[in-house]
Scaffold this active site. Structure first.
Site, PDB file in Angstrom:
ATOM      1  N   HIS A  67       1.226  -1.006   0.046  1.00  0.00           N
ATOM      2  CA  HIS A  67      -0.263  -0.290  -0.305  1.00  0.00           C
ATOM      3  C   HIS A  67       0.695   1.171   0.008  1.00  0.00           C
ATOM      4  O   HIS A  67      -0.044   2.395  -0.885  1.00  0.00           O
ATOM      5  CB  HIS A  67      -0.916   0.077   1.264  1.00  0.00           C
ATOM      6  CG  HIS A  67      -2.331  -0.714   1.113  1.00  0.00           C
ATOM      7  ND1 HIS A  67      -3.909  -0.200   1.274  1.00  0.00           N
ATOM      8  CD2 HIS A  67      -2.337  -2.157   0.869  1.00  0.00           C
ATOM      9  CE1 HIS A  67      -4.769  -1.440   1.657  1.00  0.00           C
ATOM     10  NE2 HIS A  67      -4.217  -1.950   0.453  1.00  0.00           N
ATOM     11  N   ASP A  68       1.967   1.311   0.596  1.00  0.00           N
ATOM     12  CA  ASP A  68       2.710   2.213   0.316  1.00  0.00           C
ATOM     13  C   ASP A  68       3.668   2.458  -1.242  1.00  0.00           C
ATOM     14  O   ASP A  68       3.213   3.601  -1.552  1.00  0.00           O
ATOM     15  CB  ASP A  68       4.073   2.392   1.910  1.00  0.00           C
ATOM     16  CG  ASP A  68       4.689   2.978   1.375  1.00  0.00           C
ATOM     17  OD1 ASP A  68       4.137   4.534   1.966  1.00  0.00           O
ATOM     18  OD2 ASP A  68       6.372   3.419   1.278  1.00  0.00           O
ATOM     19  N   GLY A  73       5.202   5.912  -4.695  1.00  0.00           N
ATOM     20  CA  GLY A  73       5.967   5.481  -4.614  1.00  0.00           C
ATOM     21  C   GLY A  73       6.898   5.028  -3.383  1.00  0.00           C
ATOM     22  O   GLY A  73       5.813   5.100  -2.077  1.00  0.00           O
ATOM     23  N   SER A  77       5.204   7.420   2.653  1.00  0.00           N
ATOM     24  CA  SER A  77       4.682   8.312   3.799  1.00  0.00           C
ATOM     25  C   SER A  77       3.183   7.642   4.627  1.00  0.00           C
ATOM     26  O   SER A  77       2.740   8.183   4.758  1.00  0.00           O
ATOM     27  CB  SER A  77       4.044   9.085   2.066  1.00  0.00           C
ATOM     28  OG  SER A  77       3.738   7.720   1.416  1.00  0.00           O
ATOM     29  N   GLU A  88      -2.358   9.568   4.215  1.00  0.00           N
ATOM     30  CA  GLU A  88      -2.740   8.025   3.731  1.00  0.00           C
ATOM     31  C   GLU A  88      -4.008   7.161   4.607  1.00  0.00           C
ATOM     32  O   GLU A  88      -4.424   6.373   3.704  1.00  0.00           O
ATOM     33  CB  GLU A  88      -1.532   7.601   2.741  1.00  0.00           C
ATOM     34  CG  GLU A  88      -1.102   8.672   1.881  1.00  0.00           C
ATOM     35  CD  GLU A  88       0.765   7.907   1.398  1.00  0.00           C
ATOM     36  OE1 GLU A  88       0.370   6.422   1.351  1.00  0.00           O
ATOM     37  OE2 GLU A  88       1.081   8.148   0.738  1.00  0.00           O
ATOM     38  N   HIS A 179      -1.194 -13.430  -0.878  1.00  0.00           N
ATOM     39  CA  HIS A 179      -3.022 -13.294  -0.044  1.00  0.00           C
ATOM     40  C   HIS A 179      -2.849 -15.107   0.647  1.00  0.00           C
ATOM     41  O   HIS A 179      -3.440 -15.348   1.206  1.00  0.00           O
ATOM     42  CB  HIS A 179      -3.563 -13.412  -0.914  1.00  0.00           C
ATOM     43  CG  HIS A 179      -3.773 -11.616  -1.793  1.00  0.00           C
ATOM     44  ND1 HIS A 179      -4.601 -11.486  -1.952  1.00  0.00           N
ATOM     45  CD2 HIS A 179      -3.362 -10.629  -0.872  1.00  0.00           C
ATOM     46  CE1 HIS A 179      -4.977 -10.011  -2.237  1.00  0.00           C
ATOM     47  NE2 HIS A 179      -4.209 -10.140  -1.783  1.00  0.00           N
ATOM     48  N   THR A 180      -1.088 -15.910   0.160  1.00  0.00           N
ATOM     49  CA  THR A 180      -1.265 -17.258   0.855  1.00  0.00           C
ATOM     50  C   THR A 180      -1.460 -16.973   2.313  1.00  0.00           C
ATOM     51  O   THR A 180      -1.617 -17.899   3.540  1.00  0.00           O
ATOM     52  CB  THR A 180      -0.279 -17.737   0.372  1.00  0.00           C
ATOM     53  OG1 THR A 180      -0.424 -19.072   0.722  1.00  0.00           O
ATOM     54  CG2 THR A 180       1.411 -17.379   1.310  1.00  0.00           C
TER      55      THR A 180
END
Length: 311
Positions: A67-68, A73, A77, A88, A179-180
């Site tokens: 997500h960062d 980039g 943040s 964010e 996602h495992t």
């Protein structure tokens, strides 16, 4: 690569975005060889302690890293906080980021800063990671919008989003394998099991037996924040079971299952399902490329003293 060694690598990689050298101009593997030579063991010990407290550490930190990087980039943040909740992390799509991910980074940074000579100097993990990032100074809710994938996205939309960051279809499928060990919430897939579309209550791409299990765990009136393992078979092991699940229609999110239902991506899903080594190799390549997104150097950023605020 077991879940512990993978997580140690990941936290090291993410931590590099928080405290680094302000004169960095190019990422490289041996960036901190002479400035903080024991950093790997320092961070590893901090991460292992956190992981022993809760396994949520693993998927939470991985998701935090993703997500960062996809928003402005890889500049940490997403860690910034503001008094009026406009950063964010306050965007609706980021409200589900688990606190254990943030806490892991904070504790690893504190461990490094507690060693004389290593404060504000952090190095790489146990295998080759490119180093030299700076922390960003800007973090807004608005910057997140349209920059992160949603659970209902189909392959075409996912491919376009990843391509905008220089990531290929193979990178997309490999990174999805994270996602495992991840988890999601009932609200993220309820439409698939209760109100898919007119004439079809359940998404036909979903294994009917699995759909019934999800209905039992997530009844219509359940708290939408209830967390569900994304891999119901080996949720505590970082392996290729995720792809085997897709082959059986056991992809929790529409975006997951679309990787198998679409012809252009199915062969790669089948490859990773049959060859864990191929998956791990592709994952390392993909997450290394992910770490190159939007890297800041020179006066573009800073070495943040506190993870949650600019200096």
């Amino acid at each position: 690569m077991g879940s512990l060694s993978f997580l140690t690598f990941l936290v090291n990689l993410f931590l590099l975005q928080l405290i680094t050298n302000c004169h960095a101009t190019k990422l490289r593997v041996d960036y901190y060889r002479n400035t903080c030579p024991n950093v790997e063991s320092i961070v590893k010990n901090a991460v292992e302690m956190k992981l022993q407290q809760t396994f949520v550490t693993a998927p939470a930190t991985l998701r935090l890293f993703f997500h960062d990087c996809f928003v402005q980039g890889c500049d940490a943040s997403v860690m910034l906080a503001t008094r009026n909740s406009t950063s964010e992390k306050d965007n609706p799509i980021n409200l589900s980021l688990a606190g254990d991910g943030f806490d892991t980074v904070i504790k690893a940074k504190a461990a490094v800063d507690g060693v004389p000579g290593c404060q504000n100097k952090t190095g790489g993990p146990s295998y080759a990671v490119e180093l030299g990032r700076l922390d960003g100074r800007i973090s807004t809710k608005a910057s997140v919008t349209n920059h992160l994938p949603h659970p209902e996205f189909k392959l075409a939309k996912l491919t376009k989003m990843f391509a905008s960051h220089g990531l290929t279809l193979t990178d997309l499928i490999a990174l999805s394998g994270a996602h495992t060990i991840g988890f999601s919430h009932c609200s993220q897939f309820s439409k698939r099991i209760y109100n898919f579309k007119s004439g079809k209550v359940i998404d036909p791409s979903l294994n009917i037996g699995y759909a019934k299990q999800l209905q039992n765990v997530c009844p219509k009136d359940v708290d939408p924040r209830l967390a569900i393992d994304m891999d119901p078979i080996t949720p505590r092991t970082f392996d290729n079971q995720y792809y085997k699940n897709l082959q059986q229609g056991i992809g929790l999110l529409s975006s997951d299952q679309s990787l198998f239902t679409h012809k252009s991506s199915r062969n790669l899903v089948n490859l990773f399902a049959s060859d864990n080594t191929a998956f791990e190799r592709a994952f390392v390549i993909a997450i290394t490329k992910l770490g190159r997104i939007g890297v800041k150097s020179g006066r573009q950023g800073e070495i943040r003293h506190d993870c949650s605020m600019i200096n």
